[in-house]
Write an enzyme that holds these catalytic residues in place. Structure first.
Site, short mmCIF file in Angstrom:
data_model
loop_
_atom_site.label_atom_id
_atom_site.label_comp_id
_atom_site.label_asym_id
_atom_site.label_seq_id
_atom_site.Cartn_x
_atom_site.Cartn_y
_atom_site.Cartn_z
N ASP A 126 0.29 -0.51 -4.23
CA ASP A 126 -1.10 -0.74 -3.93
C ASP A 126 -1.65 -2.00 -4.51
O ASP A 126 -2.81 -2.04 -4.69
CB ASP A 126 -1.64 0.59 -4.62
CG ASP A 126 -1.26 1.82 -4.10
OD1 ASP A 126 -1.11 1.78 -2.76
OD2 ASP A 126 -1.25 2.76 -4.75
N ARG A 127 -0.70 -3.01 -4.52
CA ARG A 127 -1.21 -4.53 -4.65
C ARG A 127 -1.36 -4.62 -6.28
O ARG A 127 -1.85 -5.49 -6.63
CB ARG A 127 -2.32 -4.97 -4.19
CG ARG A 127 -2.02 -4.93 -2.64
CD ARG A 127 -0.99 -5.97 -2.34
NE ARG A 127 -0.62 -6.17 -0.68
CZ ARG A 127 0.28 -5.64 -0.16
NH1 ARG A 127 1.41 -4.88 -0.63
NH2 ARG A 127 0.66 -6.14 1.00
N LEU A 128 -0.86 -3.80 -7.11
CA LEU A 128 -0.81 -3.90 -8.66
C LEU A 128 0.26 -4.62 -9.15
O LEU A 128 1.11 -3.86 -9.82
CB LEU A 128 -1.23 -2.37 -9.17
CG LEU A 128 -2.62 -1.80 -9.15
CD1 LEU A 128 -2.71 -0.53 -9.65
CD2 LEU A 128 -3.70 -2.69 -9.32
#
Ligand SMILES: Cc1cc2nc3c(=O)[nH]c(=O)nc-3n(C[C@H](O)[C@H](O)[C@H](O)COP(=O)(O)O)c2cc1C
Length: 219
Positions: A197-199
């Site tokens: 999730d783009r973390l």
């Protein structure tokens, strides 16, 4: 009409990277990641994007192959009169970038370049296949040339030129003076591992009073 590029998006889930997990020596951490890219059979695991600027301060980038990695820095070989060579002569600062999509990893490095010794360049040049040595000898890298045929003819001229012994081709091609290595002496590293999730994880090494300080940046 829908933009066809908007939906290109990959979920990254192969791993995480923490400040505790990285080697405290960033060159060792880089070596580990390159070895893992080799083991994973990533295409061109040692390819890196080298960015330079000349006096006009306009960055230019291209791929080169990493050929050496030790406590002194990261080495690549090229033509000293090429565009990158001329830029490095006026501004020795450069950035390099490794990207291994299969491992969802990138490494950004910034530092100052210096030429390696002539002996180091000779050793690497002499280890190259004869065809690569010939190409390095006849190609005025980054200069405009009339045609591909012109290059092929230069190879022909080299192989019948004075003092050239066809039977001793391998021994006869010496390193041109304007061809050799550069070492990037790193001052900054970023190790990036793609996250869900783009973390993403971004672990930074920066030089502070001769030591490496480690911090984390927001993705
Ligand atoms: C996979 C790959 C590896 C390359 N390796 C080198 C290299 O090690 N040295 C080099 O001078 N050029 C290499 N090149 C070519 C450079 O990208 C570039 O075209 C050339 O060095 C001229 O760049 P310049 O005009 O900016 O100086 C490579 C290109 C690719 C795609």
């Amino acid at each position: 009409m829908q933009n066809p590029f908007h939906s290109i998006r990959q979920q990254y889930s192969r791993g995480t990277l923490s400040e505790e997990q990285v080697n405290t020596d960033p060159l060792k951490q880089l070596e580990l990641w390159i070895k893992e890219a080799m083991e994973a059979e990533c295409p061109e695991p040692t390819a890196m994007i080298l960015s330079t600027t000349g006096t006009d301060l306009r960055p230019s980038s291209r791929v080169v192959l990493m050929k050496g990695l030790d406590e002194q820095g990261i080495t690549f070989f090229t033509n000293y009169d090429s565009r990158k060579g001329l830029q490095l002569a006026s501004n020795p600062y450069a950035s390099i970038l490794f990207f291994w999509p299969d491992l969802e990893r990138q490494v950004r490095i910034e530092g100052v370049t210096e030429r390696v010794s002539k002996m180091e360049s000779d050793i690497y040049f002499d280890s190259r296949p004869v065809e690569s040595r010939i190409s390095a000898a006849i190609s005025p890298q980054s200069q405009e040339i009339p045609s591909r045929q012109w290059l092929v003819e230069r190879i022909g001229e080299l192989s019948i030129g004075p003092g050239f012994n066809r039977g001793l081709q391998e021994l006869s091609i010496k390193r041109p003076e304007n061809w050799g290595g550069y070492r990037v002496i790193p001052e900054y590293f970023e190790f990036w591992q793609g996250g869900e999730d783009r973390l993403h994880d971004r672990v930074i090494f920066a030089q502070v009073c001769g030591n490496w300080s480690i911090v984390r940046l927001a993705p």
